[in-house]
Write a protein that holds these residues in place. Structure first.
Motif, PDB file in Angstrom:
ATOM      1  N   LYS A 114       0.837  -1.200   0.000  1.00 63.82           N
ATOM      2  CA  LYS A 114       0.000   0.000   0.000  1.00 63.82           C
ATOM      3  C   LYS A 114       0.878   1.259   0.000  1.00 63.82           C
ATOM      4  CE  LYS A 114      -2.251   0.941   3.778  1.00 63.82           C
ATOM      5  NZ  LYS A 114      -3.280   0.825   4.847  1.00 63.82           N
ATOM      6  N   GLN A 115       1.912   1.259   0.832  1.00 63.60           N
ATOM      7  CA  GLN A 115       2.817   2.407   0.895  1.00 63.60           C
ATOM      8  C   GLN A 115       3.627   2.549  -0.393  1.00 63.60           C
ATOM      9  OE1 GLN A 115       4.860   1.315   4.602  1.00 63.60           O
ATOM     10  NE2 GLN A 115       3.863   3.037   5.602  1.00 63.60           N
ATOM     11  N   ARG A 116       3.998   1.406  -0.978  1.00 61.97           N
ATOM     12  CA  ARG A 116       4.734   1.449  -2.247  1.00 61.97           C
ATOM     13  C   ARG A 116       3.874   2.063  -3.345  1.00 61.97           C
ATOM     14  NH1 ARG A 116       6.622  -4.646  -0.942  1.00 61.97           N
ATOM     15  NH2 ARG A 116       8.619  -4.182   0.076  1.00 61.97           N
ATOM     16  N   LYS A 117       2.612   1.679  -3.392  1.00 62.55           N
ATOM     17  CA  LYS A 117       1.703   2.242  -4.399  1.00 62.55           C
ATOM     18  C   LYS A 117       1.520   3.738  -4.177  1.00 62.55           C
ATOM     19  CE  LYS A 117      -0.905  -2.048  -5.161  1.00 62.55           C
ATOM     20  NZ  LYS A 117      -2.203  -2.737  -4.964  1.00 62.55           N
ATOM     21  N   GLN A 118       1.437   4.155  -2.927  1.00 60.94           N
ATOM     22  CA  GLN A 118       1.305   5.582  -2.633  1.00 60.94           C
ATOM     23  C   GLN A 118       2.538   6.353  -3.080  1.00 60.94           C
ATOM     24  OE1 GLN A 118       0.515   5.476   1.580  1.00 60.94           O
ATOM     25  NE2 GLN A 118      -1.655   4.958   1.320  1.00 60.94           N
TER      26      GLN A 118
END
Length: 441
Positions: free
Chosen positions: A417-421
């Motif tokens: 999720k953080q990588r996508k953000q």
């Protein structure tokens, strides 16, 4: 297992040549306390510095007092630097007597399988990755343990594309995926070479995999790639080998402004402020004029308002070239790597755009005059603008269709999720850069 604060205190005591928690078992070299002003072993870490973990920016060095410009804040002697020269020196001690001693540990026995010439043929990346991985296994017996214990963990690199799952990696812009693939190829090449070197010593495959697990070698390799500082080394094969790892100094993070400068001399590695710092400010280095794409692929972060950010439009331009235009640009050493930034087009990009307007570039005197600096690109400007507008509008469309990733909350895996953000923020910056350039023309 010591927590980070304990590890940090041991690191500082080690650099300062004071007893640390490891010294009872570690085979440390005998040094005098850092009191003589001319001693080559003297270390210095300003009492006005403190290492802190801050949410959102990670671990870094901060001030607890006001610092003026040109203040000396850190010096680490050569003895505590990890680089091609110091590692070869450390390994040479084992190679003076290659006969296996019954008291030798497993790692020492491995070192004795090699000659100094074999080690010397490795690149700095290969040698240091090999050495750090094996020294970690020696535990308290390693002189370097206080330093190795403070190197970054795998979790610190979770935003490196090397750790992305295939579906997350696929969300990256094409040029970013290309750069990330180049980084992966560099790593794979280094790992295979070192692994095969071990296999050549008649060690069985399982023993080699236990000595040099790919995941552990990768972690060592990434620590070098992300934390090395450049210095001239007399033993280096190429300028790419001119780097060192420096304990404590490697906690200093990157900024696109020049806030500290480094110097190497006979006494060691020095850090001096080049700007004023207030209480609570973070100390920064400038790694260089790096784009967000490079920062993400090489270091695992981006800067939201990076003044050095650029757009790589090589793929779009190359797709429009004829074979004769490709051949001409290759012949002139102007093929590929076409970028633009807030300041305008790179000269390589100007040459490429001009070439695209010449059906037979090899016969164009005007094009050769541009390349040789005799004329500017004014006569090509109208055609350049048409091509650039078309490309930038494509980039804006692609970027806007991916900016939703900034607000991604749909993934059950928090890291993904953080990588996508982060990828969404990268697209946002790309779109902003393209929009700003369009406005300027």
């Amino acid at each position: 297992m010591f927590n980070f604060e304990s590890k940090l205190q041991n690191l500082i005591k080690w650099i300062d040549n004071k007893d640390c928690l490891y010294s009872q078992n570690a085979k440390l070299s005998s040094l005098n306390p850092s009191s003589a002003t001319n001693s080559s072993n003297q270390s210095y870490i300003s009492s006005n510095l403190v290492v802190k973990d801050v949410e959102g920016s990670g671990r870094g060095i901060y001030t607890n007092a006001t610092l003026t410009s040109d203040t000396k804040i850190i010096r680490v002697p050569h003895k505590y630097l990890l680089n091609f020269k110091t590692v070869l020196s450390a390994l040479s001690r084992y190679l003076k007597n290659t006969s296996v001693d019954t008291g030798d540990d497993e790692i020492t026995k491995v070192y004795k399988l090699f000659t100094l010439e074999e080690f010397s043929k490795l690149t700095s990346f290969q040698l240091l990755s090999f050495y750090i991985t094996l020294e970690k296994k020696r535990g308290f017996s390693s002189f370097w343990k206080p330093f190795l214990d403070t190197l970054a963990s795998e979790d610190d690199f979770k935003f490196m594309p090397l750790y992305f799952s295939d579906n997350v990696f696929g969300l990256l812009p094409k040029t970013t995926k290309k750069h990330a693939t180049i980084v992966k190829t560099r790593f794979e090449r280094d790992y295979e070479l070192v692994k095969n070197l071990l296999l050549s010593k008649n060690l069985d495959k399982q023993t080699v995999e236990n000595l040099l697990p790919k995941s552990e070698f990768l972690l060592s390799w990434l620590n070098i790639n992300s934390r090395c500082l450049y210095m001239t080394l007399p033993t280096s094969h190429t300028t790419e080998d001119n780097f060192t790892l420096a304990p404590y100094i490697d906690f200093i993070n990157h900024s696109d402004d020049d806030q500290c400068h480094m110097k190497i001399d006979s006494l060691g590695f020095h850090v001096t402020t080049s700007t004023k710092y207030e209480v609570g400010d973070q100390i920064f280095f400038n790694y260089g004029p790096h784009s967000n794409e490079l920062l993400l692929c090489e270091y695992g972060f981006i800067i939201p308002h990076n003044k050095w950010d650029d757009l790589n439009i090589s793929e779009q331009l190359i797709s429009k070239m004829s074979n004769s235009q490709i051949d001409f640009l290759k012949d002139q050493d102007y093929f590929d790597n076409y970028t633009l930034n807030s300041e305008g087009l790179s000269f390589r990009t100007e040459v490429c755009l001009a070439t695209l307007q010449e059906p037979m570039p090899g016969e164009s005197r005007k094009l050769r005059a541009l390349i040789n600096g005799i004329i500017d690109n004014e006569s090509y400007r109208k055609g350049n603008t048409i091509l650039i507008k078309s490309i930038l509008n494509e980039i804006i469309h692609e970027s806007n269709s991916h900016q939703y990733l900034q607000f991604s909350n749909a993934d059950n895996n928090n890291d993904n999720k953080q990588r996508k953000q982060l990828i969404g923020a990268l697209y946002k910056n790309r779109s902003k850069l393209a929009e700003n350039y369009l406005m300027s023309i």
